[in-house]
Design an enzyme around this catalytic site. Sequence first.
Site, PDB file in Angstrom:
ATOM      1  N   LYS A 222      12.874   7.252  -2.878  1.00  0.00           N
ATOM      2  CA  LYS A 222      13.470   6.051  -3.483  1.00  0.00           C
ATOM      3  C   LYS A 222      14.790   6.394  -4.153  1.00  0.00           C
ATOM      4  O   LYS A 222      15.789   5.735  -3.926  1.00  0.00           O
ATOM      5  CB  LYS A 222      12.536   5.433  -4.530  1.00  0.00           C
ATOM      6  CG  LYS A 222      11.078   5.328  -4.140  1.00  0.00           C
ATOM      7  CD  LYS A 222      10.858   4.401  -2.970  1.00  0.00           C
ATOM      8  CE  LYS A 222       9.391   4.284  -2.587  1.00  0.00           C
ATOM      9  NZ  LYS A 222       8.572   5.472  -2.586  1.00  0.00           N
TER      10      LYS A 222
ATOM     11  N   TRP B  44      -1.148   2.721  -6.726  1.00  0.00           N
ATOM     12  CA  TRP B  44      -0.674   2.780  -5.342  1.00  0.00           C
ATOM     13  C   TRP B  44      -1.912   3.009  -4.464  1.00  0.00           C
ATOM     14  O   TRP B  44      -2.660   3.968  -4.709  1.00  0.00           O
ATOM     15  CB  TRP B  44       0.292   3.959  -5.235  1.00  0.00           C
ATOM     16  CG  TRP B  44       0.867   4.213  -3.887  1.00  0.00           C
ATOM     17  CD1 TRP B  44       1.389   3.294  -3.023  1.00  0.00           C
ATOM     18  CD2 TRP B  44       0.985   5.501  -3.256  1.00  0.00           C
ATOM     19  NE1 TRP B  44       1.832   3.937  -1.896  1.00  0.00           N
ATOM     20  CE2 TRP B  44       1.594   5.285  -2.006  1.00  0.00           C
ATOM     21  CE3 TRP B  44       0.646   6.802  -3.613  1.00  0.00           C
ATOM     22  CZ2 TRP B  44       1.873   6.321  -1.130  1.00  0.00           C
ATOM     23  CZ3 TRP B  44       0.923   7.828  -2.744  1.00  0.00           C
ATOM     24  CH2 TRP B  44       1.529   7.585  -1.515  1.00  0.00           C
TER      25      TRP B  44
ATOM     26  N   ALA C 163       7.419   9.070  -8.505  1.00  0.00           N
ATOM     27  CA  ALA C 163       7.933   8.578  -7.220  1.00  0.00           C
ATOM     28  C   ALA C 163       9.180   7.707  -7.383  1.00  0.00           C
ATOM     29  O   ALA C 163       9.809   7.349  -6.391  1.00  0.00           O
ATOM     30  CB  ALA C 163       6.844   7.799  -6.482  1.00  0.00           C
TER      31      ALA C 163
ATOM     32  N   ASP D 103       2.461  12.089 -11.051  1.00  0.00           N
ATOM     33  CA  ASP D 103       3.104  11.603  -9.827  1.00  0.00           C
ATOM     34  C   ASP D 103       4.393  10.867 -10.201  1.00  0.00           C
ATOM     35  O   ASP D 103       4.356   9.829 -10.864  1.00  0.00           O
ATOM     36  CB  ASP D 103       2.132  10.663  -9.093  1.00  0.00           C
ATOM     37  CG  ASP D 103       2.710  10.164  -7.778  1.00  0.00           C
ATOM     38  OD1 ASP D 103       3.718  10.727  -7.299  1.00  0.00           O
ATOM     39  OD2 ASP D 103       2.141   9.208  -7.211  1.00  0.00           O
TER      40      ASP D 103
HETATM   41  N1  PMP Z   1       3.393   7.822  -5.449  1.00  0.00           N
HETATM   42  C1  PMP Z   1       3.573   6.517  -5.694  1.00  0.00           C
HETATM   43  C2  PMP Z   1       3.079   5.948  -6.969  1.00  0.00           C
HETATM   44  C3  PMP Z   1       4.228   5.722  -4.745  1.00  0.00           C
HETATM   45  O1  PMP Z   1       4.408   4.428  -5.004  1.00  0.00           O
HETATM   46  C4  PMP Z   1       4.695   6.312  -3.548  1.00  0.00           C
HETATM   47  C5  PMP Z   1       5.415   5.541  -2.487  1.00  0.00           C
HETATM   48  N2  PMP Z   1       5.389   4.286  -2.398  1.00  0.00           N
HETATM   49  C6  PMP Z   1       4.485   7.680  -3.350  1.00  0.00           C
HETATM   50  C7  PMP Z   1       3.826   8.402  -4.313  1.00  0.00           C
HETATM   51  C8  PMP Z   1       4.899   8.394  -2.087  1.00  0.00           C
HETATM   52  O2  PMP Z   1       6.200   8.280  -1.739  1.00  0.00           O
HETATM   53  P1  PMP Z   1       6.787   8.827  -0.372  1.00  0.00           P
HETATM   54  O3  PMP Z   1       7.303   7.641   0.355  1.00  0.00           O
HETATM   55  O4  PMP Z   1       7.848   9.782  -0.790  1.00  0.00           O
HETATM   56  O5  PMP Z   1       5.698   9.511   0.359  1.00  0.00           O
END
Ligand code: PMP
Length: 393
Positions: A242, A127, A209, A207
């Site tokens: 999500k 990401w 998500a 992490d």
């Molecule tokens: N970590 C990863 C790997 C993600 O893909 C994302 C969001 N796309 C996040 C963290 C953060 O998500 P949030 O929208 O809750 O800030």
Amino acid sequence: MLDQLEAQAPDALLALIKMHAEDPRQDKIDLGVGVYRTNDGATPVFRSIKAAEQRLVDTQDSKSYLGPEGDTGFVDALKPYIFGKDATMGGRVEGMQTPGGTGAVRLAVALAKSAGVKRIHLGVPSWPNHAQILQDVGVETSTFHHAKADGTADIDAVLDAIANAAETDSILLHGCCHNPTGVDYSAEDWARIADALVAKGMLPILDIAYHGLGNGLDEDVAGIRTVLAKVPEALVAYSCDKNFGLYRDRVGAFYMIAKDASDLPAITSNANALARANWSMPPDHGGAAVRTVLRDEGLTKQWLDELGEMRARMRRVRERLAAADNEVPGLNLAALGEQNGLFAILPLSREQITKLREDHGIYMAGSGRINVAGLHEGNTPKFIAALADVTAG
Ligand code: PMP
């Protein structure tokens, strides 16, 4: 002073959203934006969340400040889903609410830095905000390859990275549904990673998500539970944006797992101080809605059903793509059937991605990342035919 600032490169995905919006073709396909979509292309509010929000509107009698730790009822209600039966890990885990998973990642990296971490290992591609956060917080980034060309995880690369790391290094790992590749470590891989982390005495940042969007709530965190059962210390960043569909409400949590329960007060006081200096305290509404869902048996069941529906739909899309492997030689669509979550990377050239957009109205990131939730029964045949067209010859 301000006129000396140099313009930053615009966000490529936002430019793609704009291009897609301006495309008049009825059968255009958006595989760019990273949100879940139903068969009809919508990203609706969960019914369970709507019901919880209604209850909040009816019953909430104050919006007075909470502390930097946010809604502790929300933070505790998530614990069994993440950590399993012994949700407190023998009193060694403490959490706090954060503005989204992004806030949790930011806090994890900043706390690791406060604890003396100077360099963080990151599997790439990742990401994009991971690298930006590491840079902004001011820790060095060291990268290793996340996925192999055959569409499976590069376990040797991560084990090498850990073996060659300094003890004061940390490593940032995606818990499940890797963004952008969809390639997750196997159970056996996670066991080897856990052993390697223990051998090195290295602090992992995990992490999560996309919990529940891969193979199931327990299945998706089985790997990180393997790690947490072995390592003495860890940091976990969690997003509800999500799996509860709360994106813009910014709902996240950050958990600290200490070697000993007696270490937790000092650790959490540091995290609180960092939160205080960053955002003071997290937005309340979304976390309160999640707490309301998880404290009510009926709403919890409804949420589990809604999440299950999302997961099943994405598996069906992946199966359809995998079944078309022969129709598009060279892209290894078969691997998508084994991968998890919203995303996959197709090994397409810049020219092929441009041709998909210009000739077929199919929009995807320049990296070849697709959001599989942008596909459904109706548009998958068109997508497969377009892939066959741009890869022909
Ligand atoms: N970590 C990863 C790997 C993600 O893909 C994302 C969001 N796309 C996040 C963290 C953060 O998500 P949030 O929208 O809750 O800030």
